[in-house]
Design a protein around this motif. Sequence first.
Motif, PDB file in Angstrom:
ATOM      1  N   LEU A 179      10.410  61.374   7.521  1.00 25.58           N
ATOM      2  CA  LEU A 179      11.487  61.941   6.712  1.00 25.58           C
ATOM      3  C   LEU A 179      12.627  60.944   6.556  1.00 25.58           C
ATOM      4  CD1 LEU A 179      12.587  64.395   5.204  1.00 25.58           C
ATOM      5  CD2 LEU A 179      13.564  65.208   7.365  1.00 25.58           C
ATOM      6  N   THR A 180      12.961  60.265   7.660  1.00 23.18           N
ATOM      7  CA  THR A 180      14.004  59.247   7.585  1.00 23.18           C
ATOM      8  C   THR A 180      13.548  58.066   6.736  1.00 23.18           C
ATOM      9  OG1 THR A 180      14.798  59.867   9.785  1.00 23.18           O
ATOM     10  CG2 THR A 180      15.501  57.744   8.939  1.00 23.18           C
ATOM     11  N   ALA A 181      12.259  57.720   6.820  1.00 20.39           N
ATOM     12  CA  ALA A 181      11.733  56.628   5.993  1.00 20.39           C
ATOM     13  C   ALA A 181      11.869  56.957   4.507  1.00 20.39           C
ATOM     14  CB  ALA A 181      10.272  56.367   6.344  1.00 20.39           C
ATOM     15  N   ALA A 182      11.645  58.223   4.155  1.00 20.69           N
ATOM     16  CA  ALA A 182      11.820  58.634   2.764  1.00 20.69           C
ATOM     17  C   ALA A 182      13.280  58.519   2.347  1.00 20.69           C
ATOM     18  CB  ALA A 182      11.318  60.063   2.573  1.00 20.69           C
ATOM     19  N   ASP A 183      14.191  58.874   3.255  1.00 17.50           N
ATOM     20  CA  ASP A 183      15.626  58.722   2.957  1.00 17.50           C
ATOM     21  C   ASP A 183      15.993  57.251   2.764  1.00 17.50           C
ATOM     22  OD1 ASP A 183      16.039  61.435   3.080  1.00 17.50           O
ATOM     23  OD2 ASP A 183      16.650  61.430   5.184  1.00 17.50           O
ATOM     24  N   VAL A 184      15.401  56.385   3.582  1.00 18.99           N
ATOM     25  CA  VAL A 184      15.663  54.950   3.442  1.00 18.99           C
ATOM     26  C   VAL A 184      15.213  54.455   2.071  1.00 18.99           C
ATOM     27  CG1 VAL A 184      15.001  52.649   4.270  1.00 18.99           C
ATOM     28  CG2 VAL A 184      15.592  54.448   5.904  1.00 18.99           C
ATOM     29  N   ASP A 185      14.002  54.846   1.676  1.00 18.50           N
ATOM     30  CA  ASP A 185      13.500  54.433   0.367  1.00 18.50           C
ATOM     31  C   ASP A 185      14.398  54.953  -0.754  1.00 18.50           C
ATOM     32  OD1 ASP A 185      11.395  53.144   1.575  1.00 18.50           O
ATOM     33  OD2 ASP A 185       9.998  54.817   1.331  1.00 18.50           O
ATOM     34  N   GLY A 186      14.885  56.177  -0.605  1.00 22.68           N
ATOM     35  CA  GLY A 186      15.767  56.738  -1.619  1.00 22.68           C
ATOM     36  C   GLY A 186      17.085  55.989  -1.716  1.00 22.68           C
ATOM     37  N   GLU A 187      17.650  55.611  -0.561  1.00 17.24           N
ATOM     38  CA  GLU A 187      18.897  54.862  -0.559  1.00 17.24           C
ATOM     39  C   GLU A 187      18.713  53.457  -1.138  1.00 17.24           C
ATOM     40  OE1 GLU A 187      22.425  55.757   1.011  1.00 17.24           O
ATOM     41  OE2 GLU A 187      21.329  57.103  -0.326  1.00 17.24           O
ATOM     42  N   VAL A 188      17.592  52.828  -0.790  1.00 20.79           N
ATOM     43  CA  VAL A 188      17.310  51.487  -1.340  1.00 20.79           C
ATOM     44  C   VAL A 188      17.189  51.561  -2.856  1.00 20.79           C
ATOM     45  CG1 VAL A 188      15.598  49.628  -1.437  1.00 20.79           C
ATOM     46  CG2 VAL A 188      16.245  50.612   0.764  1.00 20.79           C
ATOM     47  N   LYS A 189      16.482  52.549  -3.347  1.00 22.68           N
ATOM     48  CA  LYS A 189      16.330  52.695  -4.793  1.00 22.68           C
ATOM     49  C   LYS A 189      17.668  52.991  -5.461  1.00 22.68           C
ATOM     50  CE  LYS A 189      13.572  54.919  -8.374  1.00 22.68           C
ATOM     51  NZ  LYS A 189      14.709  55.027  -9.299  1.00 22.68           N
ATOM     52  N   ALA A 190      18.498  53.805  -4.813  1.00 23.64           N
ATOM     53  CA  ALA A 190      19.808  54.111  -5.394  1.00 23.64           C
ATOM     54  C   ALA A 190      20.662  52.852  -5.519  1.00 23.64           C
ATOM     55  CB  ALA A 190      20.522  55.159  -4.547  1.00 23.64           C
ATOM     56  N   LEU A 191      20.603  51.979  -4.520  1.00 25.03           N
ATOM     57  CA  LEU A 191      21.387  50.743  -4.558  1.00 25.03           C
ATOM     58  C   LEU A 191      20.881  49.797  -5.639  1.00 25.03           C
ATOM     59  CD1 LEU A 191      21.845  50.063  -0.730  1.00 25.03           C
ATOM     60  CD2 LEU A 191      23.648  50.647  -2.362  1.00 25.03           C
ATOM     61  N   THR A 192      19.567  49.630  -5.737  1.00 22.12           N
ATOM     62  CA  THR A 192      19.031  48.732  -6.753  1.00 22.12           C
ATOM     63  C   THR A 192      19.258  49.290  -8.163  1.00 22.12           C
ATOM     64  OG1 THR A 192      16.835  49.748  -6.454  1.00 22.12           O
ATOM     65  CG2 THR A 192      17.304  47.726  -5.219  1.00 22.12           C
ATOM     66  N   ASP A 193      19.161  50.601  -8.312  1.00 21.93           N
ATOM     67  CA  ASP A 193      19.429  51.206  -9.624  1.00 21.93           C
ATOM     68  C   ASP A 193      20.885  50.998 -10.033  1.00 21.93           C
ATOM     69  OD1 ASP A 193      16.830  52.024  -9.824  1.00 21.93           O
ATOM     70  OD2 ASP A 193      17.214  54.128  -9.319  1.00 21.93           O
ATOM     71  N   ALA A 194      21.798  51.156  -9.071  1.00 20.09           N
ATOM     72  CA  ALA A 194      23.215  50.945  -9.371  1.00 20.09           C
ATOM     73  C   ALA A 194      23.479  49.495  -9.754  1.00 20.09           C
ATOM     74  CB  ALA A 194      24.065  51.343  -8.163  1.00 20.09           C
TER      75      ALA A 194
END
Length: 283
Positions: A179-194
Amino acid sequence: MTPGFTGADLANLLNEAAILAARNKKVAIGRQELDEASLRVMAGPEKRSRMITPEEKSIIAYHEVGHALVMKSIAKSDPVHKVSVISRGQALGITIQLPLKDRYLTSKSELMARMAAAMGGRAAEEIIFGDVTTGAKQDIEQATSIARQMVCEFGMSERLGLVTLHRRGEGDSLFFSELTAADVDGEVKALTDAAYRQAYDICQARRTTLVRIAEHLQVVETIDGDELDRLLLDEAVPVAVMLPRVEESAVAGRIAAAEAHDWEDTSVGSAGDGEPEPPIAAS
């Protein structure tokens, strides 16, 4: 020219510069040899034998200028040292940044600037050509790596907070939940998208400058930092519009004077007995 270079890098730079000076039959190493040697150490030797089509050269030029334009538009970004469409090593073109001095700490805003700069090439391709190429592969890898370090190592994720989330060793498994790994992937994607949105907005807002510099780069093939600054200064110079001078004919002047005289004769309480005032022209 050499911030961040190790002792071995400096030794390689001087060796390359000495070889270039000897090839040019010079008795001493000059600035030209040092510049070329530093590029060889950072990006590899030139590969002018690599055949690039005019279409590919155009894409590479816009890609590299996209990087440079984003770098120059963000305050926390390092200065641009050189932009080139000449192939070096595995790269088809290069845009090199050099810090003004050695640094040992990097702020979150500086990391965000690096990610946006990495995305500038892909953004320029999409804006100009309406399509993207495989040329941004290393740029995306670089941005993703920075974003994952920010989340997993530097505690720069507002969602996950001040935690360390990375492998302890090469053979170790992850020591956090799926679950935390999924959160990490989501945060990484949010940063690259921004970062991509920021790069896209900059290139779109300065599209005219992007086109002008990229077309110039295709001709000269290499632009250094000083020339890039001069090209960007041209963007801020307002275009002077010269309006044609309207000359009043003698006939028009006599008609205007006659109309003014008739108006004075028919007006009540007119106090002017001198020459009539010229009519006011509407603009």
